[in-house]
Write an enzyme that holds these catalytic residues in place. Structure first.
Site, PDB file in Angstrom:
ATOM      1  N   GLY A 174     -30.416  -5.861 -21.664  1.00  0.00           N
ATOM      2  CA  GLY A 174     -30.764  -6.933 -23.074  1.00  0.00           C
ATOM      3  C   GLY A 174     -29.951  -5.927 -24.312  1.00  0.00           C
ATOM      4  N   SER A 175     -29.412  -6.128 -25.433  1.00  0.00           N
ATOM      5  CA  SER A 175     -28.406  -5.359 -25.961  1.00  0.00           C
ATOM      6  C   SER A 175     -27.709  -6.529 -26.845  1.00  0.00           C
ATOM      7  CB  SER A 175     -27.455  -4.993 -24.996  1.00  0.00           C
ATOM      8  OG  SER A 175     -26.736  -5.995 -23.977  1.00  0.00           O
ATOM      9  N   ARG A 176     -26.465  -6.002 -27.773  1.00  0.00           N
ATOM     10  CA  ARG A 176     -25.787  -6.509 -28.472  1.00  0.00           C
ATOM     11  C   ARG A 176     -24.364  -6.209 -29.047  1.00  0.00           C
ATOM     12  NH1 ARG A 176     -27.382  -6.380 -35.045  1.00  0.00           N
ATOM     13  NH2 ARG A 176     -25.013  -6.284 -35.529  1.00  0.00           N
TER      14      ARG A 176
END
Length: 220
Positions: A174-176
């Site tokens: 999960g990240s950007r």
């Protein structure tokens, strides 16, 4: 049809597979628990093929996910547009090159692990920034760690020649990913839109517009 996974799964896959076999004979409850964990791990590290539109005048999305922010920024004296793509744990987490060219810089920044959906995460969180010199422009792509994501993997280095749609990294879990491009590109996406890495066209160079129907596509 075949299934492909990112190479980072290798160690975890072996360990989880052995645990599933072990608990099959010891505890049915733990067998089910580790089977679910194994299934989710395979799902998270999946690496599907994508049909990539090719062109020096377009930027394809570097990641799967939801566009949470679009803003104007300055890099030096030049105006850039920044598009932020948030990856939940259910998105494909492979990052892809948005435009062909050469890697000129790879900058790593230590930082915090605040919620990646917040705009300040691009300045405060742990991150890794690529600078890509394309035929006509300098493009920046940044992998940003998040509240859960604690490890950034990048497989390219300065002076590497790269092609649009190439896989170049992954962020666990999960990240950007931010992509920054100069003002001579027209934005083609909006906040709240879901992107497909390597396929969704984020922006198109406004002085070199071409018909989408005339593009070449490549399955990668």
């Amino acid at each position: 049809m075949y299934f492909r996974f990112h190479k980072e799964i290798s160690a975890a896959l072996i360990i989880l597979f052995l645990l599933v076999i072990f608990f099959y004979f010891i505890s049915k409850t733990l067998f089910v628990v580790f089977l679910i964990i194994l299934t989710f791990t395979c799902y998270f590290f999946r690496d599907p093929e994508r049909v990539v539109p090719l062109g020096d005048d377009i930027l394809t999305s570097p990641a799967d996910g939801l566009i949470t922010n679009i803003s104007e920024i300055k890099i030096g004296n030049k105006k850039y547009t920044k598009v932020s793509v948030f990856l939940s744990v259910f998105n494909v987490h492979i990052q892809r090159i948005p435009i062909s060219g050469e890697i000129t810089k790879v900058d790593y920044f230590e930082g915090k692990f605040i919620n990646a959906t917040l705009d300040k995460a691009s300045e405060e969180n742990e991150r890794l920034k690529l600078t890509i010199k394309s035929k006509n422009n300098l493009i920046h792509v940044t992998q940003i760690a998040g509240l859960i994501a604690r490890r950034i993997i990048c497989d390219v280095k300065p002076k590497d020649k790269i092609n649009q749609g190439d896989r170049y990294g992954i962020i666990k879990f999960g990240s950007r990913v931010d992509i920054e491009f100069p003002e001579n590109f027209d934005l083609l996406v909006s906040v709240g839109q879901q992107c497909i890495g390597g396929e969704t066209i984020i922006a198109q160079e406004n002085k070199n517009s071409k018909s989408k129907n005339k593009r070449n596509y490549k399955k990668i």
